[in-house]
Design an enzyme around this catalytic site. Sequence first.
Site, PDB file in Angstrom:
ATOM      1  CG  ASP A  56      -9.942  -0.031   4.489  1.00 24.47           C
ATOM      2  OD1 ASP A  56      -9.633  -0.461   3.365  1.00 24.47           O
ATOM      3  OD2 ASP A  56      -9.203  -0.111   5.484  1.00 24.47           O
ATOM      4  CD  GLN A 103      -3.650  -4.317   6.332  1.00 23.82           C
ATOM      5  OE1 GLN A 103      -3.763  -3.294   5.668  1.00 23.82           O
ATOM      6  NE2 GLN A 103      -4.046  -5.479   5.874  1.00 23.82           N
ATOM      7  CE  LYS A 112      -3.883  -2.393   2.080  1.00 24.16           C
ATOM      8  NZ  LYS A 112      -4.708  -2.731   3.255  1.00 24.16           N
TER       9      LYS A 112
HETATM   10  N1  GUN Z   1      -7.000  -6.663   5.905  1.00 26.96           N
HETATM   11  C1  GUN Z   1      -7.296  -7.430   4.825  1.00 26.96           C
HETATM   12  N2  GUN Z   1      -7.868  -6.681   3.857  1.00 26.96           N
HETATM   13  C2  GUN Z   1      -7.939  -5.434   4.336  1.00 26.96           C
HETATM   14  C3  GUN Z   1      -8.422  -4.201   3.794  1.00 26.96           C
HETATM   15  O1  GUN Z   1      -8.939  -4.111   2.676  1.00 26.96           O
HETATM   16  N3  GUN Z   1      -8.311  -3.127   4.606  1.00 26.96           N
HETATM   17  C4  GUN Z   1      -7.774  -3.188   5.853  1.00 26.96           C
HETATM   18  N4  GUN Z   1      -7.724  -2.083   6.569  1.00 26.96           N
HETATM   19  N5  GUN Z   1      -7.313  -4.297   6.382  1.00 26.96           N
HETATM   20  C5  GUN Z   1      -7.394  -5.408   5.623  1.00 26.96           C
END
Ligand code: GUN
Length: 281
Positions: free
Chosen positions: A119, A96, A52
Amino acid sequence: MTLIDGKKTAAEIRAELREETMRFEARYGKKVGLAVVLVGEDPASQVYVRNKIRGCEEAGIRSFAHFLPADASQKAVEELVCSLAADDAVHGILVQLPLPAHLDAKRILACIPADKDVDGFSAENLGRLALQEEGTVACTPLGVMELLRRSGIGICGKRAVVIGRSNIVGRPMALLLLNADATVTVCHSKTPDLAQICAQADILVAAIGRPRFVTADMVKEGAVVIDVGINRVDGKLVGDVDFEHVAPKTSFITPVPGGVGPMTIAMLLKNTLVCAERAMR
Ligand code: GUN
């Protein structure tokens, strides 16, 4: 059968975003900013977070990475997220998941204001999606819609089946397809006759997290099959679809890896830009 190349599409989107973030910078004299919070040392999460941050760099987005130890207190994480919420340089906040078990994830996510919730996990944003109002939509289902759109696959009037009902993928995916005028069925672990329902789908989205769950007998000839699964089997990444046997029956299919996965990050960056633009209006 056409293979949908998510890796190539995601790279195109990142290049487009780069242009747009440069225009944002020229117009407002500041960069688009995304804060990423990782608590603990989960290896998969470390890879996702690194990707990311790299995605931000490629798209011209400033990233604010915050790494907290696995034993960080509830108060420390909440204070960090609240400080990011108040920071004008931060247009999006991503915590996350999963968080370490001793933390109350719900209370931490509640510290993210809806207008920085890149998100799209908040009740406000999921509710806005359900009501067809402007908001932020979860990155993975949004990435699926973008792949369908860029592949020229029509949705209106189609029979769509989503396998999986998670808050992060299945539910928002079903709402997006419904909002695009598909007839949508959501299947899950308690669904009787799941295979027959899937076999009626023009568009089948697999988001269950079980390796090679979707077999050839569950897929209609000429269907579009979207595989959201990322499962590790014997050190190899496999999707929720038995690709080898299913692919020949389909009109379009996404591979794993290189299908939906790369689109998730591209959509996170897109959501960050959109949140930044909204903050300026
Ligand atoms: N953990 C697995 N997929 C995601 C996601 O799309 N966003 C976040 N914040 N954590 C994750």
